[in-house]
Enzyme design. Structure first.
Site, short mmCIF file in Angstrom:
data_model
loop_
_atom_site.label_atom_id
_atom_site.label_comp_id
_atom_site.label_asym_id
_atom_site.label_seq_id
_atom_site.Cartn_x
_atom_site.Cartn_y
_atom_site.Cartn_z
N LYS A 124 0.83 -1.21 0.00
CA LYS A 124 0.00 0.00 0.00
C LYS A 124 0.86 1.25 0.00
O LYS A 124 0.57 2.21 -0.72
CB LYS A 124 -0.94 0.01 1.21
N LYS A 206 -5.26 -9.58 -7.51
CA LYS A 206 -6.49 -10.08 -6.90
C LYS A 206 -7.62 -9.07 -7.07
O LYS A 206 -7.36 -7.85 -7.15
CB LYS A 206 -6.27 -10.39 -5.41
N LYS A 209 -11.42 -4.55 -3.20
CA LYS A 209 -12.36 -3.45 -2.96
C LYS A 209 -11.72 -2.11 -3.25
O LYS A 209 -12.34 -1.20 -3.76
CB LYS A 209 -12.82 -3.44 -1.49
P1 TYM Z 1 -11.03 -7.92 3.53
O1 TYM Z 1 -12.17 -7.06 3.96
O2 TYM Z 1 -10.03 -7.34 2.60
O3 TYM Z 1 -11.56 -9.23 2.85
C1 TYM Z 1 -12.57 -10.04 3.43
C2 TYM Z 1 -12.33 -11.51 3.09
O4 TYM Z 1 -12.37 -11.70 1.69
C3 TYM Z 1 -11.18 -12.38 1.26
N1 TYM Z 1 -10.81 -11.85 -0.07
C4 TYM Z 1 -10.64 -12.63 -1.14
N2 TYM Z 1 -10.73 -13.95 -1.33
C5 TYM Z 1 -10.51 -14.41 -2.58
N3 TYM Z 1 -10.21 -13.62 -3.64
C6 TYM Z 1 -10.10 -12.29 -3.50
N4 TYM Z 1 -9.83 -11.53 -4.55
C7 TYM Z 1 -10.32 -11.73 -2.21
N5 TYM Z 1 -10.30 -10.46 -1.71
C8 TYM Z 1 -10.61 -10.57 -0.40
C9 TYM Z 1 -10.13 -12.02 2.30
O5 TYM Z 1 -9.11 -12.98 2.34
C10 TYM Z 1 -10.97 -12.02 3.56
O6 TYM Z 1 -11.12 -13.33 4.07
N6 TYM Z 1 -7.83 -7.91 7.32
C11 TYM Z 1 -9.12 -8.44 6.90
C12 TYM Z 1 -10.27 -8.10 7.83
C13 TYM Z 1 -10.06 -8.59 9.22
C14 TYM Z 1 -10.06 -9.94 9.64
C15 TYM Z 1 -9.85 -9.89 11.05
C16 TYM Z 1 -10.22 -11.15 8.99
C17 TYM Z 1 -9.84 -7.80 10.30
N7 TYM Z 1 -9.72 -8.59 11.42
C18 TYM Z 1 -9.79 -11.06 11.80
C19 TYM Z 1 -10.15 -12.33 9.74
C20 TYM Z 1 -9.94 -12.26 11.14
C21 TYM Z 1 -9.44 -7.81 5.55
O7 TYM Z 1 -9.04 -6.73 5.23
O8 TYM Z 1 -10.31 -8.52 4.80
#
Ligand code: TYM
Length: 351
Positions: A124, A206, A209
């Protein structure tokens, strides 16, 4: 919402925990296939905690009204995707203030170098994002989220693997230093495919968002016609052979994966079926499979967003359940690090 009782839901099963950030007006197909589908599948077998990571979303400067709206949308999409908010705890991270407290205690056990190595932060900042301290310590807050619930497993997509590793390191370190306090969690990442859905316009990155262009992302809220159009315009390659090979044919492979995960058809079977047919036929069928799968999702989401009070009640119920666990974890944690236990009532202490 029917009557729900906390005691009826006392955890007999091992716990799992996962979260998503409310950083856009909809989740996308990667969130759905990489995580949400898995959340739904696991909620029977495990005592599940699924939360909207609103505190994490503050790491990127955002309009306050956007955060509020997106938080409700994200929660509604969890439920629309099949999470049952009467048996799994669905809640907002900020409604359980212990998350921030555990994040602080863990930050005091974390070396600067460990955070410097985190690839998401490096990526980032390399892309010119104006990083704040919250973004730098983001993985520590995330470790606290997980550790808080004694989670045995954490169902996430592949991109979260490094965050899970640091969580395990921090839990182990804490236990070594202060005695057995935390469960060391395991990642639960889909082996086959859905764990990394790629951007339709740049299939080497990937689907994201915050980083993808609108054309590259299938938002779960998109109209079916928009979804179909995005799939038809997906970048592929100059050959005409439908073959799974993520290295040399990332675009076609991504489409095959999306089809396979949603339709339950093996990739090899799809390769056979589309052999000699070119990419148009594949794209047409992927569009059909995706829009069909998302139709009931969209209907349920609209219903939930039409009744925000009901949605907020689910979130309140989830926060109540989560808070019970979190207060117990913090009691153990404060005691472990030596923080003085607060007297129960200041008034009675003073006579
Ligand atoms: P976030 O909000 O970016 O994504 C949410 C979930 O979606 C999965 N994901 C994907 N899986 C497959 N292909 C993709 N292109 C793709 N983009 C996103 C992510 O792996 C995730 O499972 N840091 C985390 C949020 C978080 C969290 C936590 C997760 C905060 N605390 C504790 C688990 C446990 C995040 O930014 O996810």
């Amino acid at each position: 919402m029917g009557r729900m009782s906390l005691s009826a839901l006392a955890p007999q099963r091992p716990r799992i925990l996962s979260g998503m950030q409310p950083t856009s007006d909809s989740l996308h197909l990667g969130n759905y296939l990489g995580a949400l589908v898995n959340w739904v599948g696991l909620q029977e077998e495990f005592d599940a905690f699924y939360f909207v990571a609103d505190l994490h979303s503050l790491t990127v400067p955002t309009d306050p009204a956007d955060i509020t709206r997106r938080t409700r949308v994200t929660a509604a999409q969890f439920i629309a995707g099949g999470v049952d908010p009467t048996t799994s705890a669905v809640f907002c991270q900020s409604h359980v203030p212990e998350h921030a407290e555990l994040g602080w205690i863990l930050a005091c056990q974390t070396a600067m170098g460990e955070m410097n190595r985190m690839t998401q932060f490096k990526d980032k900042t390399a892309k010119g994002h104006n990083a704040n301290v919250g973004l730098f310590t983001y993985p520590v807050l995330m470790a606290g989220d997980i550790i808080m619930y004694d989670a045995a497993y954490v169902p996430v997509g592949e991109d979260q693997r490094q965050h899970l590793e640091i969580t395990r390191d921090l839990a182990e370190r804490f236990n070594q230093r202060f005695g057995e306090t935390f469960v060391v969690p395991e990642p639960y990442i889909l082996k086959e495919s859905g764990a990394k859905i790629m951007d339709l316009q740049d299939p080497t990155a990937k689907m994201s968002k915050s980083e993808s262009s609108d054309k590259g992302v299938i938002w779960l809220r998109d109209d079916p016609a928009v979804t179909a159009k995005k799939i038809r315009s997906a970048v592929t390659d100059t050959e005409a052979e439908v073959r799974y090979d993520p290295e040399t044919k990332p675009g076609v492979s991504n489409l095959l994966v999306i089809h396979s995960v949603l339709s339950g058809t093996r990739v090899e079977e799809l390769e056979r079926r589309f052999s000699g047919q070119g990419y148009g036929a594949l794209k047409g069928e992927v569009a059909e499979v995706v829009t069909e799968a998302l139709a009931p999702f969209k209907a349920r989401m609209d219903q939930l967003l039409g009744d925000p009070a009901e949605l907020d009640r689910y979130l309140a119920f989830g926060a109540e359940r989560a808070g019970e666990v979190a207060r117990e974890t913090m009691r153990r944690t404060r005691c472990a690090v030596g923080l003085l236990t607060a007297a129960r009532s200041a008034a009675s202490a003073l006579g």
